[in-house]
Scaffold this active site. Structure first.
Site, PDB file in Angstrom:
ATOM      1  N   GLU A  55      -6.824  -7.820  -0.800  1.00  0.00           N
ATOM      2  CA  GLU A  55      -7.319  -7.747   0.568  1.00  0.00           C
ATOM      3  C   GLU A  55      -8.831  -7.554   0.548  1.00  0.00           C
ATOM      4  O   GLU A  55      -9.326  -6.423   0.506  1.00  0.00           O
ATOM      5  CB  GLU A  55      -6.655  -6.611   1.355  1.00  0.00           C
ATOM      6  CG  GLU A  55      -5.189  -6.859   1.676  1.00  0.00           C
ATOM      7  CD  GLU A  55      -4.619  -5.797   2.615  1.00  0.00           C
ATOM      8  OE1 GLU A  55      -5.407  -5.003   3.173  1.00  0.00           O
ATOM      9  OE2 GLU A  55      -3.394  -5.767   2.791  1.00  0.00           O
ATOM     10  N   GLU A  99       0.824  -1.204   0.000  1.00  0.00           N
ATOM     11  CA  GLU A  99       0.000   0.000   0.000  1.00  0.00           C
ATOM     12  C   GLU A  99       0.868   1.269   0.000  1.00  0.00           C
ATOM     13  O   GLU A  99       0.627   2.213   0.746  1.00  0.00           O
ATOM     14  CB  GLU A  99      -0.958  -0.005   1.196  1.00  0.00           C
ATOM     15  CG  GLU A  99      -1.985  -1.122   1.122  1.00  0.00           C
ATOM     16  CD  GLU A  99      -3.028  -1.060   2.224  1.00  0.00           C
ATOM     17  OE1 GLU A  99      -4.197  -1.374   1.958  1.00  0.00           O
ATOM     18  OE2 GLU A  99      -2.672  -0.702   3.363  1.00  0.00           O
TER      19      GLU A  99
END
Length: 719
Positions: A314, A235
């Site tokens: 995710e 991320e």
């Protein structure tokens, strides 16, 4: 300016146009992909490395390119990208994966969790690697017990599960400091984290090239192992813009593994267009992270990446919990999760359940923390249940069953529904355990600091990192001078951002009060007697922030030269209290094993007649047959609990977590030692002492916002 298709020469200042062959570890849809040497990132960042290092890297890349051009055959399996699909060993492939943190589960229970993952219909396990747990101090590495990554990978291979490895170096994962080592903050000028800064990359190289990558190389799919893909960073789009850093990490993997390198990818949100742009490279597959609206999120991903398979790396099936959350334990409806899964599969997406099984953030290097939109510190609880498909104890949930139905229907595998798992045995609920011994921190201090004759002396308080401790507590001690006359004593004030994260403030052994990181100025000011005295501040270091730019300032202990001052606006200029002695207290198993229990087991020590302050307690738990259970901590305020030397993690009376998971493997038949440390044990002039008890199920409730958080909430409401 570098032209597309060119890489810099490693041994001269000229740019050499080198034809780059398409390799099977690069997404085939990305026609402009480059094979950058480590020097590419270095050149972009304008830094210099030693000549022999660059020559060695250049030779390794040349060897890898030669083997590709000459058509070297791969002995193992390979995951590739062709157009908009994954291809595994030449066949179209979809990834059905679940997240399992091996370091949050005891090795004896890994198999149970992985077998349940496979029974769901999944073909892969997604695995984070926490750098800080594997390298707790510079150059000291751990790969045993919960850190035995090679054994976990071997078990995945035995069970026929592929692995999506996420080695960081930053992982987030609601883990302390996002998996980065605390000692990166030891320097007076902290290392710029997650960047192409030479100091940071030097530490990453030592970890990756010196330890991690050689250990996992035998487990790469091309070498016959289970690792089919690896993520670069995590991320990064939420962090910053530093393409040379991402290029450097990618080139390290390519250089180390050569033709065996698995598919490389990145993962980011899609909620803002720049997340995917800044968090990835065109030479790697981009994946998305989201919990709902898969068609919308995949459309946003497609805007950032014109081709390639759609993958939700995710799929947030639940959420994590913070201490003091008034809403209690987080919850997501199982039917909503199942419906979102169905929509993901119908959109031809691959999926990774995050989390499939969260486990427990054992010990003092465990849960991380966040900074709220109000600027408040929000430490996460010990349990990483997360509302996963398996609960904290590894039991199948209703969410698992609903998702299993979707998988069986979509995969046309009705036999999945025939698989069921018996509930694991549980410890029976017990009465309150009987106190055997108790001692104050002052009585325990000589044993806890036996390795050094005295504390560390300094003019002003030093941060925990400066004192050489990453986790646990620090006891700060100084002398407050007597007042110049009756009624002239100066008040004591702790700086607004000085306490990281919870402190007990004591004068001559009497507790003046406690201070939490979020507390306002009033709670940080204490009146002192004219006589002065010995001041002690015991600081409990909770989880380091694991997400966002606040990580850069995340030192622990007492922070800042003006962290402790005497005076007020009405007494003239404030002045720092000088002359400190500091005692780092890591509270590790070997430290606690030295506690002198024999001299603190008298009837007075057991009777509960003591004054308020930090204190150790010892109990015995009798077990007929080891099994999973939970330790309820009624009457305790804040601290940690251990059984047979194993640290179960932190507890705090503010909730919402009210019990700690006790895994069966740490227990033995017969007597088991229970040790509890409470930083603010209440005064009990006469009567029963607080006592833990065993319960069969986890206890959760609505939380009570710690001080400071209440103030922030009320200010928002009033505005």
């Amino acid at each position: 300016m570098m032209l597309q298709g060119q890489v810099p020469s490693l041994t001269s200042q000229r740019w050499s146009a080198i034809p780059v062959p398409r390799t099977s570890y690069q997404p085939l849809a990305f026609e402009t992909a480059l094979l950058p040497a480590s020097a590419l990132a270095i050149a972009v960042a304008g830094r210099c490395f030693r000549r022999h290092q660059l020559q060695r890297i250049s030779a390794q890349i040349a060897k890898a390119c030669t083997s590709i051009v000459e058509g070297e055959c791969f002995k193992g399996r390979r995951l590739e990208v062709r157009d908009d699909m994954f291809v595994l060993d030449g066949q179209p492939h979809r990834i059905f994966s679940g997240s399992i943190s091996y370091f949050r589960v005891l090795p004896e229970q890994w198999r149970d969790r992985l077998e349940k993952l496979k029974a769901l219909g999944c073909n892969s396990a997604e695995v984070y690697v926490p750098w800080n747990l594997h390298e707790p101090s510079p150059g000291v590495f751990k790969f045993d017990g919960r850190c035995d990554l090679p054994s976990f990978l071997s078990l995945c291979q035995e069970l026929g599960l592929d692995v999506l490895l996420r080695p960081g170096p930053y992982i987030c994962a609601e883990w302390d400091f996002g998996g980065l080592p605390w000692w990166l903050l030891q320097r007076p000028d902290p290392v710029p984290l997650r960047s192409s800064d030479e100091k940071f990359l030097k530490s990453v190289e030592s970890w990756w090239l010196g330890q991690l990558l050689p250990r996992i190389e035998p487990f790469l799919a091309a070498n016959g192992g289970p690792i089919v893909a690896m993520q670069v960073e995590n991320e990064f789009g939420y962090w910053g813009v530093d393409r040379s850093y991402l290029e450097y990490l990618r080139s390290m993997l390519l250089t180390c593994f050569g033709t065996s390198c698995p598919l490389l990818f990145t993962s980011d949100g899609t909620f803002w267009p720049d997340l995917q742009a800044n968090g990835g490279l065109d030479s790697m597959l981009r994946t998305a992270n989201f919990g709902s609206e898969p068609r919308r999120r995949f459309s946003e991903l497609r805007s950032a990446q014109a081709s390639g398979p759609l993958c939700n790396m995710e799929f947030w099936v639940g959420w994590f919990d913070a201490w003091g959350a008034v809403s209690g334990k987080s919850y997501r409806n199982p039917d909503d999760v199942a419906e979102t899964l169905q929509q993901t599969l119908e959109a031809d997406g691959s999926v990774n359940f995050f989390v499939f099984h969260g486990g427990t953030s054992f010990g003092l290097c465990g849960p991380g923390a966040n900074i709220s939109s109000l600027g408040q510190y929000e430490p996460q609880v010990t349990s990483y249940d997360y509302g996963g498909l398996l609960d904290e104890a590894g039991e199948v949930t209703e969410k698992y069953l609903r998702c299993q139905e979707v998988m069986a229907r979509y995969l046309r595998r009705p036999e999945l529904l025939e698989t069921s798992f018996k509930r694991s045995p549980r410890l029976p609920s017990s009465p309150k355990l009987e106190l055997e011994a108790s001692m104050t921190l002052e009585a325990a201090l000589p044993a806890l600091t036996a390795s050094r004759s005295r504390g560390i002396c300094s003019a002003v308080p030093m941060s925990a990192e400066q004192l050489g401790i990453g986790y646990g507590l620090v006891l700060y001690r100084a002398t407050v001078p007597p007042a110049t006359g009756s009624g002239n004593s100066l008040p004591l004030k702790l700086g607004d951002d000085a306490v990281r994260d919870y402190a007990s403030v004591m004068l001559d052994g009497e507790v003046l009060g406690t201070v939490y990181r979020n507390d306002g100025s009033t709670a940080r000011t204490f009146s002192l007697p004219d006589a002065g005295g010995r001041l002690e501040i015991l600081v409990d270091m909770m989880g380091r922030i694991n997400f966002g730019p606040a990580m850069l300032r995340e030192r622990k202990g007492l922070v800042g030269a003006d962290s402790v001052q005497l005076g007020s606006p009405f007494t003239g200029p404030m002045r720092a209290l000088l002359g400190w002695e500091s005692f780092p207290l890591p509270m590790e198993e070997e430290d606690l094993a030295k506690l002198p229990w024999a001299s603190h087991s008298s009837s007075e020590a057991r009777g509960g007649r003591w004054r308020r302050g930090p204190r150790f307690f010892k109990y015995t738990l009798c077990v007929q047959q080891p099994a999973d259970g939970f330790l309820a901590l009624d009457g305790f305020r804040k601290g940690f609990a251990c059984i047979n030397g194993f640290n179960l993690g932190r507890y705090w009376e503010v909730g919402p977590q009210r019990s700690l998971f006790v895994p069966a493997p740490i227990l033995r038949k017969g007597s088991n030692e229970v040790v509890i440390f409470d930083i603010d044990s209440p005064s009990i002039p006469d009567g029963p002492a607080p006592a833990p008890r065993i319960v069969s199920e986890a206890i959760w409730s609505s939380g009570i916002l710690p001080k400071g958080a209440k103030e922030a909430t009320s200010s928002v409401v009033s505005s």
